[in-house]
Design a protein around this motif. Structure first.
Motif, PDB file in Angstrom:
ATOM      1  N   ILE A  91       0.845  -1.203   0.000  1.00  0.00           N
ATOM      2  CA  ILE A  91       0.000   0.000   0.000  1.00  0.00           C
ATOM      3  C   ILE A  91       0.875   1.246   0.000  1.00  0.00           C
ATOM      4  CG2 ILE A  91      -1.654   1.356   1.342  1.00  0.00           C
ATOM      5  CD1 ILE A  91      -2.877  -1.367   2.248  1.00  0.00           C
ATOM      6  N   VAL A  92       1.895   1.281   0.855  1.00  0.00           N
ATOM      7  CA  VAL A  92       2.798   2.432   0.909  1.00  0.00           C
ATOM      8  C   VAL A  92       3.521   2.598  -0.425  1.00  0.00           C
ATOM      9  CG1 VAL A  92       4.880   3.368   1.993  1.00  0.00           C
ATOM     10  CG2 VAL A  92       3.085   2.387   3.412  1.00  0.00           C
ATOM     11  N   ARG A  93       3.987   1.507  -1.010  1.00  0.00           N
ATOM     12  CA  ARG A  93       4.685   1.568  -2.298  1.00  0.00           C
ATOM     13  C   ARG A  93       3.795   2.222  -3.355  1.00  0.00           C
ATOM     14  NH1 ARG A  93       5.069  -0.385  -7.147  1.00  0.00           N
ATOM     15  NH2 ARG A  93       3.297  -1.793  -6.922  1.00  0.00           N
ATOM     16  N   ARG A  94       2.536   1.805  -3.402  1.00  0.00           N
ATOM     17  CA  ARG A  94       1.607   2.358  -4.391  1.00  0.00           C
ATOM     18  C   ARG A  94       1.318   3.834  -4.145  1.00  0.00           C
ATOM     19  NH1 ARG A  94      -2.020  -1.766  -7.054  1.00  0.00           N
ATOM     20  NH2 ARG A  94      -0.871  -3.721  -6.848  1.00  0.00           N
ATOM     21  N   LEU A  95       1.168   4.222  -2.886  1.00  0.00           N
ATOM     22  CA  LEU A  95       0.928   5.632  -2.580  1.00  0.00           C
ATOM     23  C   LEU A  95       2.150   6.475  -2.939  1.00  0.00           C
ATOM     24  CD1 LEU A  95      -0.999   5.308   0.799  1.00  0.00           C
ATOM     25  CD2 LEU A  95      -1.902   6.275  -1.336  1.00  0.00           C
ATOM     26  N   LYS A  96       3.324   6.017  -2.555  1.00  0.00           N
ATOM     27  CA  LYS A  96       4.545   6.769  -2.870  1.00  0.00           C
ATOM     28  C   LYS A  96       4.736   6.912  -4.378  1.00  0.00           C
ATOM     29  CE  LYS A  96       8.371   5.828  -0.882  1.00  0.00           C
ATOM     30  NZ  LYS A  96       9.486   5.005  -0.394  1.00  0.00           N
ATOM     31  N   LEU A  97       4.430   5.870  -5.124  1.00  0.00           N
ATOM     32  CA  LEU A  97       4.561   5.918  -6.582  1.00  0.00           C
ATOM     33  C   LEU A  97       3.622   6.967  -7.178  1.00  0.00           C
ATOM     34  CD1 LEU A  97       5.885   4.646  -9.087  1.00  0.00           C
ATOM     35  CD2 LEU A  97       3.999   3.005  -9.117  1.00  0.00           C
ATOM     36  N   LYS A  98       2.429   7.022  -6.663  1.00  0.00           N
ATOM     37  CA  LYS A  98       1.443   7.989  -7.161  1.00  0.00           C
ATOM     38  C   LYS A  98       1.911   9.424  -6.954  1.00  0.00           C
ATOM     39  CE  LYS A  98      -3.425   8.967  -7.223  1.00  0.00           C
ATOM     40  NZ  LYS A  98      -4.728   8.409  -7.089  1.00  0.00           N
ATOM     41  N   TYR A  99       2.645   9.664  -5.869  1.00  0.00           N
ATOM     42  CA  TYR A  99       3.080  11.019  -5.515  1.00  0.00           C
ATOM     43  C   TYR A  99       4.594  11.197  -5.642  1.00  0.00           C
ATOM     44  CZ  TYR A  99      -1.634  11.345  -3.651  1.00  0.00           C
ATOM     45  OH  TYR A  99      -3.012  11.344  -3.522  1.00  0.00           O
ATOM     46  N   GLU A 100       5.248  10.379  -6.442  1.00  0.00           N
ATOM     47  CA  GLU A 100       6.708  10.380  -6.493  1.00  0.00           C
ATOM     48  C   GLU A 100       7.309  11.723  -6.895  1.00  0.00           C
ATOM     49  OE1 GLU A 100       8.386   7.564  -9.237  1.00  0.00           O
ATOM     50  OE2 GLU A 100       6.864   7.983 -10.728  1.00  0.00           O
ATOM     51  N   SER A 101       6.606  12.543  -7.647  1.00  0.00           N
ATOM     52  CA  SER A 101       7.158  13.831  -8.069  1.00  0.00           C
ATOM     53  C   SER A 101       6.945  14.943  -7.045  1.00  0.00           C
ATOM     54  CB  SER A 101       6.537  14.250  -9.408  1.00  0.00           C
ATOM     55  OG  SER A 101       5.155  14.523  -9.242  1.00  0.00           O
ATOM     56  N   PHE A 102       6.266  14.644  -5.960  1.00  0.00           N
ATOM     57  CA  PHE A 102       5.952  15.678  -4.976  1.00  0.00           C
ATOM     58  C   PHE A 102       7.174  16.037  -4.136  1.00  0.00           C
ATOM     59  CE2 PHE A 102       1.962  15.155  -6.595  1.00  0.00           C
ATOM     60  CZ  PHE A 102       0.910  15.617  -5.834  1.00  0.00           C
ATOM     61  N   HIS A 103       7.195  17.271  -3.713  1.00  0.00           N
ATOM     62  CA  HIS A 103       8.309  17.816  -2.934  1.00  0.00           C
ATOM     63  C   HIS A 103       8.390  17.215  -1.524  1.00  0.00           C
ATOM     64  CE1 HIS A 103      11.207  20.811  -1.661  1.00  0.00           C
ATOM     65  NE2 HIS A 103      10.426  21.186  -0.680  1.00  0.00           N
ATOM     66  N   MET A 104       7.239  16.958  -0.900  1.00  0.00           N
ATOM     67  CA  MET A 104       7.247  16.499   0.490  1.00  0.00           C
ATOM     68  C   MET A 104       6.188  15.434   0.719  1.00  0.00           C
ATOM     69  SD  MET A 104       6.755  18.771   3.996  1.00  0.00           S
ATOM     70  CE  MET A 104       7.760  20.076   3.331  1.00  0.00           C
ATOM     71  N   HIS A 105       6.634  14.315   1.294  1.00  0.00           N
ATOM     72  CA  HIS A 105       5.749  13.235   1.742  1.00  0.00           C
ATOM     73  C   HIS A 105       5.833  13.221   3.263  1.00  0.00           C
ATOM     74  CE1 HIS A 105       5.660  10.829  -2.180  1.00  0.00           C
ATOM     75  NE2 HIS A 105       6.408  11.887  -2.432  1.00  0.00           N
ATOM     76  N   ILE A 106       4.697  13.317   3.924  1.00  0.00           N
ATOM     77  CA  ILE A 106       4.670  13.454   5.380  1.00  0.00           C
ATOM     78  C   ILE A 106       3.796  12.365   5.997  1.00  0.00           C
ATOM     79  CG2 ILE A 106       4.056  14.972   7.314  1.00  0.00           C
ATOM     80  CD1 ILE A 106       4.202  17.315   5.314  1.00  0.00           C
ATOM     81  N   LEU A 107       4.228  11.868   7.137  1.00  0.00           N
ATOM     82  CA  LEU A 107       3.380  11.017   7.967  1.00  0.00           C
ATOM     83  C   LEU A 107       3.837  11.153   9.408  1.00  0.00           C
ATOM     84  CD1 LEU A 107       5.185   8.320   8.821  1.00  0.00           C
ATOM     85  CD2 LEU A 107       4.614   7.648   6.502  1.00  0.00           C
ATOM     86  N   VAL A 108       2.986  10.721  10.305  1.00  0.00           N
ATOM     87  CA  VAL A 108       3.318  10.707  11.720  1.00  0.00           C
ATOM     88  C   VAL A 108       3.380   9.253  12.133  1.00  0.00           C
ATOM     89  CG1 VAL A 108       2.569  11.333  14.046  1.00  0.00           C
ATOM     90  CG2 VAL A 108       2.198  12.926  12.146  1.00  0.00           C
ATOM     91  N   SER A 109       4.475   8.880  12.788  1.00  0.00           N
ATOM     92  CA  SER A 109       4.670   7.495  13.207  1.00  0.00           C
ATOM     93  C   SER A 109       4.990   7.458  14.691  1.00  0.00           C
ATOM     94  CB  SER A 109       5.827   6.885  12.406  1.00  0.00           C
ATOM     95  OG  SER A 109       6.069   5.569  12.787  1.00  0.00           O
TER      96      SER A 109
END
Length: 139
Positions: A91-109
């Motif tokens: 699921i994470v791989r697919r989400l990251k691929l969809k937004y791969e050109s974005f400047h910032m990917h954020i999450l709280v862990s």
């Protein structure tokens, strides 16, 4: 080598209410008590990826985004009996691929998931600390 997954991943907005609530309850997330509000929030996400074993909802991840620069991943949840089988990673791989050109990917862990997200390519954001106003009690 092409390994076929026993699971199906979809980007449609099919979220059977009973299965959705069961998924959140199985993980003891307080948002399970919000019923249709939870479902509506997920359906309003910029992106929603669900994981299925046959006709059973076994996991999901969503993204909230401005559509250009920043994407935030608020929910990644997998039924406990399907954890450590690659579902969350896919699921994470697919989400990251969809937004791969974005400047910032954020999450709280939190402590239980930090190592997982590091394996997915995330790292601590400088000297930042997560801050929130939170009405739940599951953290």
């Amino acid at each position: 080598m092409n390994i076929t997954s026993p699971f199906t991943y979809r980007e449609d907005r099919e979220l059977p209410f009973d299965q959705l609530i069961a998924l959140y309850r199985a993980n003891e997330w307080s948002s399970a008590n919000m019923g249709e509000v939870l479902r509506s929030a997920l359906l309003a996400s910029h992106s929603l990826i669900t994981a299925w074993s046959n006709d059973q909802l076994i996991g999901l991840g969503n993204a909230i985004s401005d559509g250009y620069l920043v994407v935030y991943y608020p929910h990644l949840i997998v039924l406990p009996e399907f954890q450590r089988k690659g579902v969350g990673t896919e699921i994470v791989r697919r989400l990251k691929l969809k937004y791969e050109s974005f400047h910032m990917h954020i999450l709280v862990s939190d402590g239980k998931t930090i190592d997982f997200y590091k394996k997915c390519g995330f790292e601590r954001a400088g000297k930042t600390e997560a801050m929130w106003i939170y009405s739940g009690h599951d953290h």
